[in-house]
Design an enzyme around this catalytic site. Sequence first.
Site, PDB file in Angstrom:
ATOM      1  CD  GLU A   1      -3.167   0.957   0.333  1.00  0.00           C
ATOM      2  OE1 GLU A   1      -2.554   1.765  -0.502  1.00  0.00           O
ATOM      3  OE2 GLU A   1      -4.407   0.940   0.348  1.00  0.00           O
ATOM      4  CG  ASP A   2      -1.072   4.619  -1.411  1.00  0.00           C
ATOM      5  OD1 ASP A   2      -1.825   4.039  -0.638  1.00  0.00           O
ATOM      6  OD2 ASP A   2      -1.627   5.847  -2.051  1.00  0.00           O
TER       7      ASP A   2
ATOM      8  CG  ASP B   1      -5.455   8.965   6.141  1.00  0.00           C
ATOM      9  OD1 ASP B   1      -4.890   9.468   7.261  1.00  0.00           O
ATOM     10  OD2 ASP B   1      -6.417   9.659   5.360  1.00  0.00           O
TER      11      ASP B   1
ATOM     12  CG  PHE C   1      -3.947  15.039   1.118  1.00  0.00           C
ATOM     13  CD1 PHE C   1      -4.653  14.012   1.385  1.00  0.00           C
ATOM     14  CD2 PHE C   1      -3.437  15.441  -0.314  1.00  0.00           C
ATOM     15  CE1 PHE C   1      -4.967  13.304   0.527  1.00  0.00           C
ATOM     16  CE2 PHE C   1      -3.951  14.428  -1.179  1.00  0.00           C
ATOM     17  CZ  PHE C   1      -4.907  13.438  -0.909  1.00  0.00           C
TER      18      PHE C   1
ATOM     19  NE  ARG D   1      -2.549   8.268  -9.491  1.00  0.00           N
ATOM     20  CZ  ARG D   1      -3.199   7.953  -8.186  1.00  0.00           C
ATOM     21  NH1 ARG D   1      -2.657   7.479  -7.442  1.00  0.00           N
ATOM     22  NH2 ARG D   1      -4.542   8.079  -8.671  1.00  0.00           N
TER      23      ARG D   1
HETATM   24  P1  IMP Z   1      -7.451   5.159   4.603  1.00  0.00           P
HETATM   25  O1  IMP Z   1      -8.602   4.079   4.258  1.00  0.00           O
HETATM   26  O2  IMP Z   1      -8.091   6.343   5.400  1.00  0.00           O
HETATM   27  O3  IMP Z   1      -6.465   4.266   5.366  1.00  0.00           O
HETATM   28  O4  IMP Z   1      -7.062   5.685   3.295  1.00  0.00           O
HETATM   29  C1  IMP Z   1      -6.310   4.885   2.447  1.00  0.00           C
HETATM   30  C2  IMP Z   1      -6.152   5.599   1.113  1.00  0.00           C
HETATM   31  O5  IMP Z   1      -6.482   6.864   0.923  1.00  0.00           O
HETATM   32  C3  IMP Z   1      -4.955   5.463   0.578  1.00  0.00           C
HETATM   33  O6  IMP Z   1      -4.439   4.258  -0.110  1.00  0.00           O
HETATM   34  C4  IMP Z   1      -4.725   6.638  -0.429  1.00  0.00           C
HETATM   35  O7  IMP Z   1      -5.010   6.313  -1.678  1.00  0.00           O
HETATM   36  C5  IMP Z   1      -5.495   7.578   0.137  1.00  0.00           C
HETATM   37  N1  IMP Z   1      -4.747   8.746   1.124  1.00  0.00           N
HETATM   38  C6  IMP Z   1      -5.044   8.788   2.271  1.00  0.00           C
HETATM   39  N2  IMP Z   1      -4.050   9.810   2.576  1.00  0.00           N
HETATM   40  C7  IMP Z   1      -3.437  10.350   1.710  1.00  0.00           C
HETATM   41  C8  IMP Z   1      -2.661  11.365   1.319  1.00  0.00           C
HETATM   42  O8  IMP Z   1      -2.103  11.885   2.315  1.00  0.00           O
HETATM   43  N3  IMP Z   1      -2.259  11.725   0.165  1.00  0.00           N
HETATM   44  C9  IMP Z   1      -2.717  10.815  -0.765  1.00  0.00           C
HETATM   45  N4  IMP Z   1      -3.541   9.834  -0.730  1.00  0.00           N
HETATM   46  C10 IMP Z   1      -4.191   9.494   0.627  1.00  0.00           C
END
Ligand code: IMP
Length: 175
Positions: free
Chosen positions: A97-98, A101, A150, A163
Amino acid sequence: MATIDTLIDAAKIQERVAEMGREISKDYAGKEVVFIPVLKGSFIFAADLIRHIEGVTTSIDFLGLRSYGDGTETSGVVQITSDLTKSIEGKHVIIVEDIVDTGLTMEYLLDNMKTRQPATMKVASLLHKPARTRIKIDIDYLGFTIDDVFVIGYGLDYAQNYRNLPYLGVLNPDG
Ligand code: IMP
C-alpha cells in the site's frame, strides 16, 4: 498558484525502500511470495520495492480499489475495481500500500483477502499517519510515519495529479 513543499526527498525514499526490500528478502528467504500492490497509489513504491527483493521467488498481481470520499478523506466504502488474476489460496502474500491513513481501506482489504485463504498475509506500506487512525492496522513493513498532512508524489495523488513526482510533498493551495 499552488506550491509543493518537499516532505521526504527522493534519495531518502530510495534508501528506505531498499532497506524494506532487504528486510522482506531476509524474512522470506527461499520462499515464494505474491506481492499485491493496491492501485493506483502504490505502483511506484511497489516497482521500486520488488527490485530490492533477492533470494525470494517473487510474483506480482494487482488489486484495483476505489474508495469513496471527498478528495482527501475516505468514507471507508471501498469497491474492488480490478480483482486479482489468480487464486492466493495457500500462498504467502504481501499487500503493498502507499499509505495507511484511517485504516478503513486496509481493514476492508484484509478482511476480503482473508476469505481467499492465503498461507500468510503481511502488509507493506510506504507511509502511515497515526494521528488519523480509526482502525488499528498492524503494518509489518513500514517506510515512514508522517504527521497529519495530505501528501502527494511518488505514486500518491491529489485529484489524480502529481503521482509522477519522484519525492513526497505537501501541497500548499495558496502558494
Ligand atoms: P484510509 O482508508 O483512510 O486508510 O485511506 C487509504 C487511502 O486513502 C490510501 O490508499 C490513499 O489512496 C488515500 N490517502 C490517504 N491519505 C492520503 C494522502 O495524504 N495523500 C494521498 N492519498 C491519501
